[in-house]
Scaffold this active site. Structure first.
Site, PDB file in Angstrom:
ATOM      1  N   LYS A 181     -14.227   1.330   4.819  1.00  0.00           N
ATOM      2  CA  LYS A 181     -13.212   0.371   4.396  1.00  0.00           C
ATOM      3  C   LYS A 181     -13.514  -1.037   4.931  1.00  0.00           C
ATOM      4  O   LYS A 181     -13.556  -2.017   4.192  1.00  0.00           O
ATOM      5  CB  LYS A 181     -11.828   0.846   4.863  1.00  0.00           C
ATOM      6  CG  LYS A 181     -10.700  -0.128   4.598  1.00  0.00           C
ATOM      7  CD  LYS A 181     -10.510  -0.372   3.096  1.00  0.00           C
ATOM      8  CE  LYS A 181      -9.740  -1.625   2.819  1.00  0.00           C
ATOM      9  NZ  LYS A 181      -8.337  -1.532   2.776  1.00  0.00           N
ATOM     10  N   ASN A 193     -14.722  -4.332   2.567  1.00  0.00           N
ATOM     11  CA  ASN A 193     -13.980  -5.593   2.483  1.00  0.00           C
ATOM     12  C   ASN A 193     -14.792  -6.760   3.049  1.00  0.00           C
ATOM     13  O   ASN A 193     -14.798  -7.851   2.488  1.00  0.00           O
ATOM     14  CB  ASN A 193     -12.646  -5.474   3.225  1.00  0.00           C
ATOM     15  CG  ASN A 193     -11.539  -4.978   2.307  1.00  0.00           C
ATOM     16  OD1 ASN A 193     -11.794  -4.620   1.165  1.00  0.00           O
ATOM     17  ND2 ASN A 193     -10.320  -4.961   2.798  1.00  0.00           N
ATOM     18  N   THR A 250      -1.263  -3.257  10.003  1.00  0.00           N
ATOM     19  CA  THR A 250      -2.124  -3.423  11.182  1.00  0.00           C
ATOM     20  C   THR A 250      -2.483  -4.904  11.269  1.00  0.00           C
ATOM     21  O   THR A 250      -3.617  -5.291  11.018  1.00  0.00           O
ATOM     22  CB  THR A 250      -3.406  -2.559  11.055  1.00  0.00           C
ATOM     23  OG1 THR A 250      -4.035  -2.853   9.798  1.00  0.00           O
ATOM     24  CG2 THR A 250      -3.089  -1.089  11.117  1.00  0.00           C
ATOM     25  N   CYS A 309      -5.640  -8.883   3.530  1.00  0.00           N
ATOM     26  CA  CYS A 309      -6.725  -7.940   3.812  1.00  0.00           C
ATOM     27  C   CYS A 309      -8.009  -8.627   4.273  1.00  0.00           C
ATOM     28  O   CYS A 309      -8.434  -8.438   5.417  1.00  0.00           O
ATOM     29  CB  CYS A 309      -6.991  -7.085   2.585  1.00  0.00           C
ATOM     30  SG  CYS A 309      -5.640  -5.946   2.280  1.00  0.00           S
ATOM     31  N   PHE A 336      -8.396   1.209  -1.564  1.00  0.00           N
ATOM     32  CA  PHE A 336      -9.172   0.066  -2.071  1.00  0.00           C
ATOM     33  C   PHE A 336      -8.360  -0.649  -3.149  1.00  0.00           C
ATOM     34  O   PHE A 336      -8.893  -1.118  -4.145  1.00  0.00           O
ATOM     35  CB  PHE A 336     -10.521   0.555  -2.624  1.00  0.00           C
ATOM     36  CG  PHE A 336     -11.351   1.285  -1.603  1.00  0.00           C
ATOM     37  CD1 PHE A 336     -12.050   0.590  -0.621  1.00  0.00           C
ATOM     38  CD2 PHE A 336     -11.421   2.675  -1.593  1.00  0.00           C
ATOM     39  CE1 PHE A 336     -12.798   1.261   0.344  1.00  0.00           C
ATOM     40  CE2 PHE A 336     -12.164   3.354  -0.641  1.00  0.00           C
ATOM     41  CZ  PHE A 336     -12.856   2.641   0.330  1.00  0.00           C
ATOM     42  N   LEU A 337      -7.046  -0.677  -2.944  1.00  0.00           N
ATOM     43  CA  LEU A 337      -6.153  -1.242  -3.964  1.00  0.00           C
ATOM     44  C   LEU A 337      -6.116  -2.761  -3.875  1.00  0.00           C
ATOM     45  O   LEU A 337      -5.900  -3.312  -2.804  1.00  0.00           O
ATOM     46  CB  LEU A 337      -4.719  -0.731  -3.739  1.00  0.00           C
ATOM     47  CG  LEU A 337      -4.545   0.769  -3.549  1.00  0.00           C
ATOM     48  CD1 LEU A 337      -3.111   1.085  -3.172  1.00  0.00           C
ATOM     49  CD2 LEU A 337      -4.951   1.485  -4.826  1.00  0.00           C
ATOM     50  N   VAL A 374       0.840  -1.203   0.000  1.00  0.00           N
ATOM     51  CA  VAL A 374       0.000   0.000   0.000  1.00  0.00           C
ATOM     52  C   VAL A 374       0.877   1.257   0.000  1.00  0.00           C
ATOM     53  O   VAL A 374       0.682   2.177  -0.803  1.00  0.00           O
ATOM     54  CB  VAL A 374      -0.950   0.010   1.222  1.00  0.00           C
ATOM     55  CG1 VAL A 374      -1.688   1.343   1.309  1.00  0.00           C
ATOM     56  CG2 VAL A 374      -1.951  -1.125   1.124  1.00  0.00           C
ATOM     57  N   LYS A 403      -8.027 -10.740   7.712  1.00  0.00           N
ATOM     58  CA  LYS A 403      -7.786  -9.960   8.934  1.00  0.00           C
ATOM     59  C   LYS A 403      -8.827  -8.845   9.090  1.00  0.00           C
ATOM     60  O   LYS A 403      -9.248  -8.549  10.196  1.00  0.00           O
ATOM     61  CB  LYS A 403      -6.361  -9.420   8.960  1.00  0.00           C
ATOM     62  CG  LYS A 403      -6.129  -8.101   8.286  1.00  0.00           C
ATOM     63  CD  LYS A 403      -4.747  -7.556   8.549  1.00  0.00           C
ATOM     64  CE  LYS A 403      -4.404  -6.452   7.578  1.00  0.00           C
ATOM     65  NZ  LYS A 403      -5.190  -5.241   7.632  1.00  0.00           N
ATOM     66  N   ARG A 462       0.610 -14.438   2.060  1.00  0.00           N
ATOM     67  CA  ARG A 462       0.042 -14.298   3.403  1.00  0.00           C
ATOM     68  C   ARG A 462      -1.422 -14.756   3.399  1.00  0.00           C
ATOM     69  O   ARG A 462      -2.201 -14.355   2.561  1.00  0.00           O
ATOM     70  CB  ARG A 462       0.164 -12.847   3.875  1.00  0.00           C
ATOM     71  CG  ARG A 462       1.606 -12.461   4.144  1.00  0.00           C
ATOM     72  CD  ARG A 462       1.730 -11.015   4.471  1.00  0.00           C
ATOM     73  NE  ARG A 462       1.321 -10.160   3.371  1.00  0.00           N
ATOM     74  CZ  ARG A 462       1.215  -8.836   3.451  1.00  0.00           C
ATOM     75  NH1 ARG A 462       1.490  -8.228   4.573  1.00  0.00           N
ATOM     76  NH2 ARG A 462       0.845  -8.131   2.411  1.00  0.00           N
TER      77      ARG A 462
HETATM   78  C1  UDX Z   1      -8.742  -6.613  -1.226  1.00  0.00           C
HETATM   79  C2  UDX Z   1      -9.813  -5.599  -1.705  1.00  0.00           C
HETATM   80  O1  UDX Z   1     -10.371  -6.058  -2.938  1.00  0.00           O
HETATM   81  C3  UDX Z   1      -9.189  -4.225  -1.851  1.00  0.00           C
HETATM   82  O2  UDX Z   1     -10.186  -3.291  -2.233  1.00  0.00           O
HETATM   83  C4  UDX Z   1      -8.598  -3.851  -0.502  1.00  0.00           C
HETATM   84  O3  UDX Z   1      -8.083  -2.593  -0.484  1.00  0.00           O
HETATM   85  C5  UDX Z   1      -7.541  -4.862  -0.100  1.00  0.00           C
HETATM   86  O4  UDX Z   1      -8.147  -6.140  -0.036  1.00  0.00           O
HETATM   87  P1  UDX Z   1      -6.772  -8.021  -2.335  1.00  0.00           P
HETATM   88  O5  UDX Z   1      -6.555  -8.597  -0.979  1.00  0.00           O
HETATM   89  O6  UDX Z   1      -5.595  -7.552  -3.116  1.00  0.00           O
HETATM   90  O7  UDX Z   1      -7.765  -6.752  -2.258  1.00  0.00           O
HETATM   91  O8  UDX Z   1      -7.478  -9.130  -3.216  1.00  0.00           O
HETATM   92  P2  UDX Z   1      -8.912  -9.395  -3.893  1.00  0.00           P
HETATM   93  O9  UDX Z   1      -8.787  -9.280  -5.355  1.00  0.00           O
HETATM   94  O10 UDX Z   1      -9.970  -8.599  -3.248  1.00  0.00           O
HETATM   95  O11 UDX Z   1      -9.090 -10.942  -3.532  1.00  0.00           O
HETATM   96  C6  UDX Z   1      -9.082 -11.407  -2.191  1.00  0.00           C
HETATM   97  C7  UDX Z   1      -9.212 -12.902  -2.137  1.00  0.00           C
HETATM   98  O12 UDX Z   1     -10.500 -13.321  -2.529  1.00  0.00           O
HETATM   99  C8  UDX Z   1      -8.230 -13.667  -3.039  1.00  0.00           C
HETATM  100  O13 UDX Z   1      -7.737 -14.788  -2.332  1.00  0.00           O
HETATM  101  C9  UDX Z   1      -9.085 -14.121  -4.203  1.00  0.00           C
HETATM  102  O14 UDX Z   1      -8.612 -15.297  -4.810  1.00  0.00           O
HETATM  103  C10 UDX Z   1     -10.420 -14.358  -3.501  1.00  0.00           C
HETATM  104  N1  UDX Z   1     -11.579 -14.228  -4.385  1.00  0.00           N
HETATM  105  C11 UDX Z   1     -11.831 -13.039  -5.011  1.00  0.00           C
HETATM  106  C12 UDX Z   1     -12.436 -15.306  -4.560  1.00  0.00           C
HETATM  107  O15 UDX Z   1     -12.227 -16.388  -3.993  1.00  0.00           O
HETATM  108  N2  UDX Z   1     -13.524 -15.154  -5.356  1.00  0.00           N
HETATM  109  C13 UDX Z   1     -13.826 -13.984  -5.983  1.00  0.00           C
HETATM  110  O16 UDX Z   1     -14.846 -13.926  -6.684  1.00  0.00           O
HETATM  111  C14 UDX Z   1     -12.946 -12.894  -5.811  1.00  0.00           C
END
Ligand code: UDX
Length: 449
Positions: A222, A226, A86, A278, A153-154, A11, A281, A345
């Site tokens: 936020k 999530n 965090t 994300c 929201f990255l 981030v 946690k 992670r």
């Molecule tokens: C997430 C949020 O999307 C982002 O907005 C926030 O700021 C940080 O947390 P990220 O952790 O990078 O982002 O991944 P994300 O694309 O949201 O996927 C999270 C998990 O869900 C992954 O393990 C992914 O494989 C899983 N997932 C995602 C599914 O199992 N099914 C889905 O349809 C979408």
């Protein structure tokens, strides 16, 4: 604007690099001096597509620098973005000690008034505590601070594009001055006035919404976002289990569901469930926050329980197909918690490996980016140089991350390399009909395999 970014996790790095990309002078710092040294020497400690290009350009144009001294970095910026970790405490609450530590440094080292912005994901009301801490720790210097919340929201893997093309920028502020300062910082993004490093021709999209709220609301937005997305995934996973029993197809079901704009098609992909630093946690911290606030948010606990069960469901499928797991050679494709990152992670693949090792399997794994990190936490398994090597003599090949590269493999070659042509696809990456046609026994989630 002069900006300091404290914390160079994904981030912090993406935030710092993208602020520099849109024209600000940015200095990034971290208490991990090894990380700063790597960055200073042109290395990048994480794999994030496009980030190397953005960092290289900003450094060349002298808009981005890295500095070991947090005190020095604090003095340099008019706005200070806190991007420290965090992590979860054993009780599920977020550990805010890094934020407290940063507050102390900012308060004692600042020589002029600063806007202090929380970017790290924190439970609601943390901003109030941060404000109090800054005022307590600065009582000898008398410098004043404004606090704001600007949740990120990255998504890992697409973070640079997400930063530059957001659907909304949320700022939690206490007064107009802080709002104005933040709007100035984000102006190039809001007005789409920057040289996009991701696309040669940016896809048409509505202008980002500028959302001004209280600090408490911004923090809640936020966690609530999530947790909602995590719940959506768990919901899709339960429907997948049901589809399997009823002879329906989860892909057909979620596709049609998603066409309803009230539902939306994203985050309905069934499989091994969510991981990463994300969702797991943030969900836990949100449950903890609700409990502490006297609100019974049981539905979130269910989403978490369903997610944990995905690994058991997958191991059940493997056991059903292999009969006995002990002593069997198993190939594993994918270790990262999602594609386009080297982050492992809370990765479902890591949990899966632990479960299979307990059952006595021999595992040879491959991931395009995450093997180096995986070797640190899973030294007891073998690592393959290519996806094909992972399949050699395997009695089953598992897919745990939906890397595009896996979609394009020469499956005829894999068929010939394996001791038994058995695929268990934990991400519904491949098509049952095609795999059957190629001579594989194929199992996935929520489909008529
Ligand atoms: C997430 C949020 O999307 C982002 O907005 C926030 O700021 C940080 O947390 P990220 O952790 O990078 O982002 O991944 P994300 O694309 O949201 O996927 C999270 C998990 O869900 C992954 O393990 C992914 O494989 C899983 N997932 C995602 C599914 O199992 N099914 C889905 O349809 C979408």
């Amino acid at each position: 604007m002069k900006i300091s970014v404290i914390g160079t996790g994904y981030v912090g790095l993406v935030t710092g690099a993208c602020f520099a990309e849109i024209g600000h002078d940015v200095v990034c710092t971290d208490n991990d001096t090894a990380k700063i040294k790597t960055l200073e020497s042109g290395g990048i400690p994480i794999y994030e597509p496009g980030l190397d290009k953005v960092i290289a350009r900003a450094r060349k144009e002298k808009r981005l620098s890295f500095c070991e001294s947090t005190a020095q970095a604090v003095s340099a910026g008019d706005a200070i973005f806190i991007c420290v970790g965090t992590p979860p405490l054993p009780n599920g609450d977020a550990d805010l000690s890094a934020i407290d530590h940063v507050a102390r440094i900012v308060a004692t080292e600042a020589k002029s008034p600063k806007l202090v912005v929380e970017k790290s994901t924190v439970p609601a009301r943390t901003g109030q505590e941060l404000k109090r801490a800054l005022s307590v720790y600065s009582r000898k210097t008398g410098i004043s601070f404004q606090v704001a919340s600007n949740p990120e929201f990255l998504r890992e893997g697409t973070a640079v594009g997400d930063f530059l093309h957001p659907d909304r920028v949320v700022v939690g502020v206490e007064d107009e001055k802080a709002e104005k300062q933040l709007k100035e910082i984000y102006r190039p993004v809001l007005e789409k006035k920057f040289d996009c490093p991701v696309h040669s021709d940016c896809p048409k999209s509505p202008d980002p919404a500028w959302v001004v709220t209280t600090i408490n609301s911004a923090e809640l937005i936020k966690h609530a976002s999530n947790s909602f997305l995590a719940m959506k995934i768990s919901y899709a996973n339960m429907v997948a289990d049901l589809a399997e029993r009823l002879g329906a197809d989860i892909g057909e079901v979620t596709r049609a569901m998603g066409l309803d704009p009230r539902i939306g098609g994203a985050f309905l992909s069934a499989g091994l469930g969510f991981g990463g630093f994300c969702f797991p946690k943030d969900l836990q911290a949100f449950v903890f926050l609700a409990e502490r606030s006297g609100v019974d948010f049981t539905m979130l606990k269910e989403a978490e329980r369903i997610n944990k069960q995905r690994i058991d469901r997958f191991v059940e499928k493997i056991r059903e197909a292999l009969w006995v797991i002990r002593g069997k050679q198993i190939g594993l494709l994918g270790l990262a918690f999602k594609p386009n990152t080297d982050d492992i992670r809370f990765a479902p693949a890591v949990e899966l490996v632990h479960a299979l090792l307990e059952e006595g399997a021999h595992i040879r794994a491959y991931d395009p980016q995450a093997m180096e990190r995986a070797q640190e936490v899973l030294p007891q398994i073998e690592y393959a140089k290519t996806a094909y090597d992972a399949a050699v003599n395997a009695e089953a090949l598992l897919i745990a991350t939906e890397w595009d590269e896996f979609r394009k493999l020469d499956w005829n070659r894999i068929h010939d390399e394996m001791a038994r042509p058995l695929i268990l696809d934990g991400r519904n990456l491949l098509t049952p009909k095609e795999m059957k046609h190629l001579g594989f026994e194929y199992h996935s989630f929520g489909r008529r395999d």
